[in-house]
Motif scaffolding. Structure first.
Motif: not given
Length: 384
Positions: A33-38, A272-273, A330-331, A339-350
């Motif tokens: 799952t990927v969010h961009v800009g919320g 994303a939150a 900003r990531s 293999g499990q992986f999660a990340f956020g980045d507030d510059e790209f809104g991901v």
């Protein structure tokens, strides 16, 4: 690959890499799952959740994600800091006086979050039941002297990080870290993400399997393996051991360093939150808090002599680094063994969440190929 889901226009390359994980890279069951800009722009799942029965992976299937628990705990710590409840640079002993003994008087939460505190394990050997009872583990950590001058060297604090920071959460919020996460974050966001999964969820979980060709592990008496296994009480990987990472006794307990369970949707929505807020909701952590979290603070060769694998850490999060290229400075990320992986980045809104039940083999590139596709789709700079 049986499954389903959607990828918005402009994110077809991400869906193609997800498909290739099954056709070319040995995927068994997985979700992304990927969010961009919320907003959710990719939501995909497929394959087999339980190889023993052939049960299919469904849209919101959750799976043990192991050390992704550390990312959940880091978000919780930064939330309490943002609220003015926890000074991450104050001695832990200010909140937990019994901890401040045997050379640990000046250890801070920041040192624990960066794996530099000097207590990657408790030397006292405990049984599995003692570890899961919480208090014996806390007492063992109170008695433990640092292995090096706190703040001066790096070594992965595999389980000590979870118990030490989790005990501070308990003292500040009155709840163990898994319960606090649900009350402060998980319930409000509707996440299928837990440290201590409810018993009624157990039949719905995907079941982890080992891949052929896993990297050779260090000797069992090495510092890193003693830390990873708590002196053999929790085997690693040991998936189908009675105390392994498929075991209900592990998954349903407060095992705060490596006992997380989540769906891809849950991890993606959590990150994303933090980065943007979800579907127009407020950000969980503000820009200033994220700036504090992504300052590079540790990495390199370890205290015990393991080579520099390229990983770099901020305060509780894996950063963009040669070990795992993300989107930029900003990531902020968290990973689980295999293999499990999660990340956020507030510059790209991901906000990004990928979960799988086939633990990765040597040379595993499944998550990295997905990240590279996201990078191209959101216009992040190519990695040199």
């Amino acid at each position: 690959m049986a499954g389903g889901g959607v990828a918005d226009e402009g994110f077809g390359a991400v869906a193609e890499e997800f498909r290739r994980n099954f056709t070319e890279r040995g995927e068994l069951g997985a979700a992304l799952t990927v969010h961009v800009g919320g907003r959710k722009v990719v939501d995909l799942w497929g394959g087999t959740a339980d190889a023993r029965t052939g049960r299919a992976w469904e849209a919101d299937t959750a799976v043990p994600v192991m050390s992704c628990a550390k990312g959940m705990l880091a978000v919780s710590a930064h939330l309490l800091a943002q609220q003015g409840v926890w000074d991450l640079d104050a001695p832990i002993a200010a909140y937990w006086p019994e901890f401040g003994r045997h050379g640990k008087e000046r250890i801070t939460a920041r040192m624990m979050l960066t794996h530099t505190a000097g207590i990657p394990l408790a030397e006292r050997q405990l049984t599995f039941n003692q570890i899961m009872a919480w208090t014996p583990m806390i007492e063992a950590l109170e008695e433990q002297p640092p292995l090096w001058e706190p703040g001066t060297a790096y070594e992965y604090h595999a389980h000590a990080l979870g118990f030490v920071l989790g005990e501070v959460v308990r003292r500040l919020a009155g709840l163990k870290p898994g319960a606090y996460f649900r009350r402060a974050i998980g319930d409000d966001l509707g996440l299928r993400t837990w440290i201590g999964v409810p018993q009624e969820e157990l039949p719905t979980l995907a079941r982890l399997v080992e891949a052929e060709g896993r990297p050779t592990l260090p000797p069992s008496d090495s510092l890193i393996m003693r830390a990873l296994t708590l002196h053999g009480a929790v085997p690693f990987p040991g998936l189908d051991d009675p105390h392994g990472y498929n075991a209900p006794d592990v998954l349903t307990r407060e095992f705060p360093g490596a006992g997380a369970v989540s769906s891809a949707r849950g991890l993606a929505a959590l990150f994303a939150a933090v980065a943007t807020g979800v579907e127009g909701g407020p950000r969980l952590l503000g820009e200033e808090t994220v700036t504090d979290a992504v300052r590079p603070l540790s990495g390199g060769p370890t205290f015990s002599g393991l080579p520099d694998l390229g990983a770099r850490y901020g305060s509780g999060f894996l950063l963009d680094s040669p070990f795992r290229r993300l989107l930029g400075p900003r990531s902020f990320a968290t990973s689980g063994a295999g293999g499990q992986f999660a990340f956020g980045d507030d510059e790209f809104g991901v906000g990004f969440g990928y979960v799988t039940n086939r633990l990765g083999a040597s040379g595993d590139v499944r998550a990295q190929r997905l990240i590279e596709a996201v990078r191209a789709c959101v216009g992040a700079p190519a990695v040199a």
